[in-house]
Motif scaffolding. Structure first.
Motif, PDB file in Angstrom:
ATOM      1  N   SER A  13       0.752  -1.216  -0.026  1.00  0.00           N
ATOM      2  CA  SER A  13       0.053  -0.024  -0.084  1.00  0.00           C
ATOM      3  C   SER A  13       0.866   1.342  -0.038  1.00  0.00           C
ATOM      4  CB  SER A  13      -1.035  -0.062   1.164  1.00  0.00           C
ATOM      5  OG  SER A  13      -1.797  -0.856   1.233  1.00  0.00           O
ATOM      6  N   TYR A  14       0.468   2.274  -0.485  1.00  0.00           N
ATOM      7  CA  TYR A  14       0.960   3.702  -0.500  1.00  0.00           C
ATOM      8  C   TYR A  14       0.384   4.337   0.650  1.00  0.00           C
ATOM      9  CZ  TYR A  14       3.126   2.879  -4.985  1.00  0.00           C
ATOM     10  OH  TYR A  14       3.862   2.306  -6.208  1.00  0.00           O
ATOM     11  N   HIS A  15       1.124   5.085   1.271  1.00  0.00           N
ATOM     12  CA  HIS A  15       0.676   5.846   2.635  1.00  0.00           C
ATOM     13  C   HIS A  15       1.089   7.454   2.306  1.00  0.00           C
ATOM     14  CE1 HIS A  15      -0.297   2.501   4.891  1.00  0.00           C
ATOM     15  NE2 HIS A  15       0.849   1.780   4.294  1.00  0.00           N
ATOM     16  N   THR A  16       0.072   8.211   2.296  1.00  0.00           N
ATOM     17  CA  THR A  16       0.314   9.727   2.164  1.00  0.00           C
ATOM     18  C   THR A  16      -0.502  10.291   3.569  1.00  0.00           C
ATOM     19  OG1 THR A  16      -1.748   9.960   0.979  1.00  0.00           O
ATOM     20  CG2 THR A  16       0.073   9.265  -0.325  1.00  0.00           C
ATOM     21  N   LEU A  17      -0.449  11.494   3.446  1.00  0.00           N
ATOM     22  CA  LEU A  17      -0.949  12.350   4.426  1.00  0.00           C
ATOM     23  C   LEU A  17      -2.682  12.292   4.372  1.00  0.00           C
ATOM     24  CD1 LEU A  17       1.105  15.689   4.595  1.00  0.00           C
ATOM     25  CD2 LEU A  17       1.043  13.771   6.327  1.00  0.00           C
ATOM     26  N   ASP A  18      -3.012  11.884   3.178  1.00  0.00           N
ATOM     27  CA  ASP A  18      -4.636  11.603   3.091  1.00  0.00           C
ATOM     28  C   ASP A  18      -5.093  10.280   3.383  1.00  0.00           C
ATOM     29  OD1 ASP A  18      -4.671  14.292   2.007  1.00  0.00           O
ATOM     30  OD2 ASP A  18      -4.071  13.947   0.175  1.00  0.00           O
ATOM     31  N   GLU A  20      -4.117   5.841   3.081  1.00  0.00           N
ATOM     32  CA  GLU A  20      -3.746   4.617   2.629  1.00  0.00           C
ATOM     33  C   GLU A  20      -4.436   4.158   1.382  1.00  0.00           C
ATOM     34  OE1 GLU A  20      -2.601   0.638   4.597  1.00  0.00           O
ATOM     35  OE2 GLU A  20      -4.490   0.529   3.884  1.00  0.00           O
ATOM     36  N   THR A  21      -3.396   3.876   0.335  1.00  0.00           N
ATOM     37  CA  THR A  21      -4.017   3.327  -0.923  1.00  0.00           C
ATOM     38  C   THR A  21      -3.381   2.130  -1.403  1.00  0.00           C
ATOM     39  OG1 THR A  21      -4.007   5.626  -1.838  1.00  0.00           O
ATOM     40  CG2 THR A  21      -3.998   3.891  -3.516  1.00  0.00           C
ATOM     41  N   THR A  49       5.092  -0.902  -9.878  1.00  0.00           N
ATOM     42  CA  THR A  49       5.448  -1.224  -8.322  1.00  0.00           C
ATOM     43  C   THR A  49       5.493  -2.543  -8.184  1.00  0.00           C
ATOM     44  OG1 THR A  49       3.473   0.629  -7.746  1.00  0.00           O
ATOM     45  CG2 THR A  49       4.073  -1.100  -6.147  1.00  0.00           C
TER      46      THR A  49
END
Length: 262
Positions: A13-18, A20-21, A49
């Motif tokens: 998963s990608y993690h950002t301030l918004d 988890e994707t 990826t």
């Protein structure tokens, strides 16, 4: 026989301030020695990826990734990576570009330099050994990039849309050329591509990923009953259209299902 590559229940998963994707979900497959496998899927589903995880540039959140039976914990010299662009340095000759990997890894020995000259001769680039990249066609540059990758004898080749920057006619010729080189060297290869024709013409199997979060929707074995089995000849074989349509139908299955419910 131990597979060259094994993926067991890989998740990422990608993690950002918004938030988890989820990118990859429960990906499992293996590659045997000498096998050429293509990966296709919807745009943005996580194909590149997947290659980054296999190359050790990123780490999966869960699951196991084995290279020749050994857990892969970081970037490995046993893996060669060809990108969309050749990334040849203009200030270096083709011969010196081919040697970059050997220089970085501390393996720029007389034996390696001799092998580089032999490979340039074998793959038709010896007369351009002292030329700069700008003096070569796009196809010749990609051939030089392949020599650079093969020079250190990786066990596994990762190909991230290596022909996408070429015009269509050159792309056909170069994919045929490089596909045959990889076959002759007996290397195990994993190709990521958006081009279904390319996937069918080059591979032994096509792994079809679903939309994000990507899981394996289906794996299609590819075989052709032709005497001279090359990528270009496959495109003219009767099986080609059948495989293309089969993969196309699988890729568009989700969209068709949505349309029927609307």
């Amino acid at each position: 026989m131990t597979p060259i590559l094994e993926l067991k229940n890989i998740n990422y998963s990608y993690h950002t301030l918004d938030g988890e994707t989820k990118a990859l979900s429960n990906i499992s497959f293996s590659l045997t020695k000498g096998e050429f496998t293509a990966v296709v899927g919807p745009s943005g589903c996580g194909k590149s990826t997947l290659l980054s995880l296999i190359d050790g540039l990123m780490k999966p959140e869960s699951g196991r990734l084995l290279l020749s039976g050994t857990p892969l914990t970081e970037n490995s010299s046993k893996i060669g990576y060809m990108l969309q662009h050749d990334h040849l340095f203009e200030w270096r000759t083709i011969y010196r570009n081919v040697l970059i990997g050997a220089e970085i890894s501390g393996r720029n020995t007389p034996e390696i330099r001799k092998k580089a000259r032999e490979m340039l001769e074998q793959y038709g680039l010896s007369q351009f050994a002292r030329s700069k990249p700008s003096e070569l066609s796009g196809g010749m540059r990609q051939r030089a990039a392949l020599i650079r990758t093969l020079l250190l004898e990786p066990e596994l080749l990762l190909l991230d849309e290596p022909f996408s920057a070429l015009d269509y006619q050159t792309r056909l010729t170069v994919s045929d050329d490089i596909g045959q080189i990889i076959r002759r060297t007996g290397k195990t290869a994993l190709l990521v591509t958006h081009d279904l024709s390319e996937a069918v013409s080059l591979s032994d199997r096509v792994i079809i990923l679903t939309k994000r979060p990507a899981s394996i929707g289906r794996i299609v074995p590819i075989t052709f009953a032709i005497e001279n089995d090359t990528p270009l000849n496959r495109r003219n074989a009767p099986e080609f259209k059948t495989y293309f349509n089969e993969i196309w139908k699988e890729l568009n299955h989700d969209e068709q299902a949505v349309e029927k419910t609307v």
